[in-house]
Design an enzyme around this catalytic site. Structure first.
Site, short mmCIF file in Angstrom:
data_model
loop_
_atom_site.label_atom_id
_atom_site.label_comp_id
_atom_site.label_asym_id
_atom_site.label_seq_id
_atom_site.Cartn_x
_atom_site.Cartn_y
_atom_site.Cartn_z
N ASN A 9 0.88 -1.18 0.00
CA ASN A 9 0.00 0.00 0.00
C ASN A 9 0.91 1.22 0.00
O ASN A 9 1.53 1.54 1.02
CB ASN A 9 -0.88 -0.05 1.26
CG ASN A 9 -1.68 1.21 1.46
OD1 ASN A 9 -1.76 2.07 0.59
ND2 ASN A 9 -2.29 1.33 2.64
N LYS A 11 0.16 4.26 -0.22
CA LYS A 11 -0.46 5.43 0.42
C LYS A 11 -0.26 6.68 -0.45
O LYS A 11 -0.21 6.58 -1.67
CB LYS A 11 0.05 5.60 1.84
CG LYS A 11 -0.10 4.30 2.66
CD LYS A 11 0.10 4.46 4.13
CE LYS A 11 -0.11 3.13 4.83
NZ LYS A 11 0.03 3.19 6.26
N HIS A 95 -9.44 1.19 5.03
CA HIS A 95 -8.15 1.30 5.73
C HIS A 95 -8.32 2.21 6.95
O HIS A 95 -9.10 3.16 6.90
CB HIS A 95 -7.09 1.86 4.77
CG HIS A 95 -5.71 1.82 5.36
ND1 HIS A 95 -5.27 2.77 6.25
CD2 HIS A 95 -4.71 0.92 5.22
CE1 HIS A 95 -4.04 2.45 6.62
NE2 HIS A 95 -3.67 1.33 6.01
N GLU A 97 -6.66 4.55 8.07
CA GLU A 97 -6.44 5.98 7.80
C GLU A 97 -7.69 6.60 7.16
O GLU A 97 -7.98 7.77 7.38
CB GLU A 97 -5.19 6.16 6.92
CG GLU A 97 -3.92 5.94 7.75
CD GLU A 97 -2.74 5.37 6.97
OE1 GLU A 97 -2.74 5.43 5.73
OE2 GLU A 97 -1.81 4.85 7.64
N GLU A 167 -5.30 -5.06 10.70
CA GLU A 167 -4.24 -4.07 10.88
C GLU A 167 -4.47 -3.31 12.19
O GLU A 167 -5.24 -2.34 12.23
CB GLU A 167 -4.27 -3.06 9.72
CG GLU A 167 -4.01 -3.68 8.37
CD GLU A 167 -3.48 -2.65 7.39
OE1 GLU A 167 -2.35 -2.82 6.91
OE2 GLU A 167 -4.17 -1.65 7.14
N GLY A 173 2.72 2.01 10.80
CA GLY A 173 3.71 3.08 10.65
C GLY A 173 4.44 3.44 11.93
O GLY A 173 5.09 4.48 12.02
N SER A 213 3.54 -2.37 10.27
CA SER A 213 4.99 -2.46 10.43
C SER A 213 5.57 -3.82 10.01
O SER A 213 6.47 -4.36 10.66
CB SER A 213 5.40 -2.11 11.86
OG SER A 213 5.04 -0.76 12.15
P1 PGA Z 1 2.96 0.14 7.59
O1 PGA Z 1 1.48 0.36 7.04
O2 PGA Z 1 3.50 -1.12 6.97
O3 PGA Z 1 3.73 1.35 7.18
O4 PGA Z 1 2.84 0.01 9.09
C1 PGA Z 1 0.61 -0.72 6.85
C2 PGA Z 1 -0.71 -0.26 6.31
O5 PGA Z 1 -1.20 0.79 6.73
O6 PGA Z 1 -1.31 -0.91 5.43
#
Ligand code: PGA
Length: 249
Positions: A9, A11, A95, A97, A167, A173, A213
């Protein structure tokens, strides 16, 4: 046997030229891989070019979100048909976010999920608890609400084609990964919910990805868990060599 799915992803990263370079580098690094599915989800502006770049490769392309209507006066939105028309075959839905910054709820996720299937896109539906919810021992309750709300009314054959991503919000992140045992507990719980809502055969088919992560160093141990069928990778998918290592865990 569920085929592993490793999904990147990107983003809100990569302008057009960067996305093409990342796609070319990745394509070369994973050219020999055939026993797992590989997906990248660039920003909307780059999907068309990335899909063209990856046309003859094993890497598939998806969107990071979509709207549930087909067309009309919805300024700023992108439909499932639009995604399909530029080469996307998957779409991430709900997601954290999107839930956190753009007000998405289980009800909107459910509408998007139905629209994705209508357009023949394979949806990746995201669920996960916040740190406060985990510390308040509410993880499984939150996951149950999200799963039931998001998957509400979905026909069984569409459920079989739906991917779920667990997640934990506190792991996204942050460099803090859920332990393999923490992740497995929630993955097994999600599969049990799918058995209850649909049936065992459908639940056995559904791939449940872990996200939060994921790195080349922790993917192997995560993938050794019975109910972890792949990864949804943010930060580590922005470097072709890192993501290739994750793909080849
Ligand atoms: P990350 O994000 O690997 O940077 O923690 C994962 C995600 O939000 O899909």
């Amino acid at each position: 046997m569920r085929k592993p799915l490793l999904a990147g992803n990107w983003k809100m990263n990569t302008i057009s030229q960067e996305s093409v370079k990342l796609a070319i580098d990745l394509k070369n690094l994973v050219a020999e891989v055939n026993d797992r599915d590989i997906l990248v989800c660039p920003p909307f502006t780059a999907i068309s070019q990335v899909a063209d770049t990856l046309r003859d490769s094993v890497v598939m392309v998806g969107g990071q979100d979509m709207f549930w209507e087909d067309k009309g006066a919805f300024t700023g939105e992108v439909s499932g048909g639009m995604l399909k028309s530029v080469g996307a075959t998957y779409v991430i839905i709900g997601h954290s976010e999107r839930r956190q910054f753009f007000g998405e709820t289980d009800a909107t996720v459910n509408k998007k999920l139905n629209a994705a299937h209508k357009h023949g896109l394979l949806p990746i539906v995201c669920v996960g608890e916040t740190l406060a919810e985990r510390e308040g021992n509410k993880t499984l309750q939150v996951i149950e609400t999200q799963i039931k709300g998001s998957l509400n009314g979905l026909p069984k054959e569409q459920m079989g084609k739906t991917v779920v991503a667990y997640e934990p919000v506190w792991a996204i992140g942050t460099g803090k990964t859920a332990s393999p045992e923490q992740a497995q507990e929630v993955h097994a719980f999600i599969r049990k919910l799918i058995v209850e809502l649909f049936d065992q055969a459908t639940a056995d088919e559904v791939r449940i990805l872990y996200g939060g992560s994921v790195t080349p160093d922790n993917i192997k141990i995560l993938m050794s868990q019975a109910d972890i069928d792949g990864g949804l990778v943010g930060g580590a998918s922005l470097k072709a060599d890192n993501f290739a290592k994750i793909v080849k865990y």
